[in-house]
Scaffold this motif. Structure first.
Motif, mmCIF file in Angstrom:
data_model
loop_
_atom_site.group_PDB
_atom_site.id
_atom_site.type_symbol
_atom_site.label_atom_id
_atom_site.label_comp_id
_atom_site.label_asym_id
_atom_site.label_seq_id
_atom_site.Cartn_x
_atom_site.Cartn_y
_atom_site.Cartn_z
ATOM 1 N N GLY A 16 -4.438 -5.803 6.481
ATOM 2 C CA GLY A 16 -4.056 -4.519 7.028
ATOM 3 C C GLY A 16 -3.757 -4.528 8.515
ATOM 4 N N HIS A 20 1.550 -10.098 8.590
ATOM 5 C CA HIS A 20 2.757 -10.571 7.913
ATOM 6 C C HIS A 20 4.014 -10.104 8.648
ATOM 7 C CE1 HIS A 20 0.644 -11.993 4.285
ATOM 8 N NE2 HIS A 20 -0.149 -10.957 4.467
ATOM 9 N N ASP A 21 4.038 -8.839 9.025
ATOM 10 C CA ASP A 21 5.208 -8.296 9.723
ATOM 11 C C ASP A 21 5.403 -8.959 11.079
ATOM 12 O OD1 ASP A 21 5.736 -6.510 7.648
ATOM 13 O OD2 ASP A 21 4.406 -4.990 8.497
ATOM 14 N N ARG A 136 -6.594 -0.297 9.706
ATOM 15 C CA ARG A 136 -6.403 -1.145 8.532
ATOM 16 C C ARG A 136 -6.579 -0.344 7.246
ATOM 17 N NH1 ARG A 136 -10.780 -5.273 9.698
ATOM 18 N NH2 ARG A 136 -10.042 -6.328 7.814
ATOM 19 N N LYS A 139 -3.499 1.755 6.830
ATOM 20 C CA LYS A 139 -2.385 0.927 6.347
ATOM 21 C C LYS A 139 -2.472 0.741 4.837
ATOM 22 C CE LYS A 139 0.989 -2.149 7.220
ATOM 23 N NZ LYS A 139 2.251 -1.832 7.917
ATOM 24 N N LEU A 140 -3.678 0.492 4.357
ATOM 25 C CA LEU A 140 -3.876 0.260 2.931
ATOM 26 C C LEU A 140 -3.641 1.539 2.123
ATOM 27 C CD1 LEU A 140 -4.626 -2.378 1.511
ATOM 28 C CD2 LEU A 140 -6.953 -1.515 1.274
ATOM 29 N N GLU A 142 -1.530 3.772 2.764
ATOM 30 C CA GLU A 142 -0.091 3.980 2.661
ATOM 31 C C GLU A 142 0.508 3.197 1.494
ATOM 32 O OE1 GLU A 142 1.589 2.774 6.327
ATOM 33 O OE2 GLU A 142 0.662 4.365 7.516
ATOM 34 N N GLN A 143 -0.161 2.106 1.136
ATOM 35 C CA GLN A 143 0.377 1.195 0.130
ATOM 36 C C GLN A 143 -0.250 1.376 -1.248
ATOM 37 O OE1 GLN A 143 -0.639 -2.494 2.022
ATOM 38 N NE2 GLN A 143 1.078 -2.419 3.455
ATOM 39 N N ARG A 144 -1.475 1.884 -1.291
ATOM 40 C CA ARG A 144 -2.200 1.966 -2.551
ATOM 41 C C ARG A 144 -2.819 3.351 -2.745
ATOM 42 N NH1 ARG A 144 -3.993 -3.359 -4.388
ATOM 43 N NH2 ARG A 144 -3.126 -4.971 -3.024
ATOM 44 N N SER A 145 -3.018 3.712 -3.990
ATOM 45 C CA SER A 145 -3.656 4.979 -4.317
ATOM 46 C C SER A 145 -5.158 4.752 -4.425
ATOM 47 C CB SER A 145 -3.100 5.538 -5.635
ATOM 48 O OG SER A 145 -3.753 6.729 -5.988
ATOM 49 N N ALA A 151 -10.746 1.682 -0.034
ATOM 50 C CA ALA A 151 -9.908 0.813 0.794
ATOM 51 C C ALA A 151 -10.768 -0.109 1.647
ATOM 52 C CB ALA A 151 -8.997 1.660 1.683
#
Length: 208
Positions: A16, A20-21, A136, A139-140, A142-145, A151
């Protein structure tokens, strides 16, 4: 940027943190090849195992899928290593792929103990990217429910596995400042400014 020096950047990251980015931006900045999950494909080609087998054991120690629980598709038809299964051998196959990629040109590697595998190579910069737990978790989400509590638990469990893998194979401590050349909190400056800070550090360290 135009650069003729062979540069290797190894990026460790907290889940998070945007590691990677940032690694992708560094690869663009230094005209380098980017390797994250791409390493699994390289390792599969080198070893003869299927990529799925490496995915199931990616950056995890102690979760090796035994031969008796494996299905035939995990094995490459031309593998010379079909009878040589162990967690250490998987790590060796992946390390060989990392070294081969690094020998061919400038690269940015994300995780997979690349900083340790390439410790004897010149022009290697080891970076660790962290971030506040709050950012972090956001961030998570935003990507997962999931709930913030879920999280946080997901982050801690994933990082426990990642740290165990890194510490076991390197003899160092995952995320500890002494294991890297630079540690930076991406939640302070944001991803783009953090990448610029890291890139400037690399240019000064390697004189490029």
């Amino acid at each position: 940027m135009e650069n003729n020096k062979h540069i290797i950047i190894c990026v460790g990251r907290q889940l998070g943190s945007g590691g990677h980015d940032i690694a992708r931006m560094l690869a663009t900045d230094f005209n380098a090849k980017y390797y994250d999950r791409e390493l699994l494909n390289l390792a599969a080609k080198e070893s003869g195992f299927s990529e799925k087998f490496f995915e199931e054991n990616d950056e995890q120690k102690g979760f090796f899928k035994s031969l008796f629980n494996m299905q035939i598709p995990h094995l490459g038809s031309g593998s010379m290593y079909r009878s040589d299964f162990s967690q250490e051998n998987l790590f060796q196959f992946q390390s060989d792929a990392i070294r081969k990629a690094a020998s061919e040109g400038s690269c940015v590697f994300v995780g997979r103990c690349a900083d340790y595998v390439l410790r004897d190579m010149p022009n290697v910069v080891k970076v660790f990217i962290t971030a506040s737990m709050r950012s972090r978790i956001d961030k998570l989400l935003e990507q997962r429910s999931m709930t913030p509590q879920q999280a946080k638990r997901f982050i801690l469990q994933a990082e426990e596995k990642r740290a165990s893998y890194y510490n076991y194979y390197t003899g160092k401590t995952w995320g500890a400042a002494e294991s890297y050349d630079l540690c930076v909190d991406s939640s302070i400056l944001g991803l783009e400014e953090t990448e610029k800070l890291i890139a400037d550090f690399i240019r000064k360290q390697l004189d490029v």
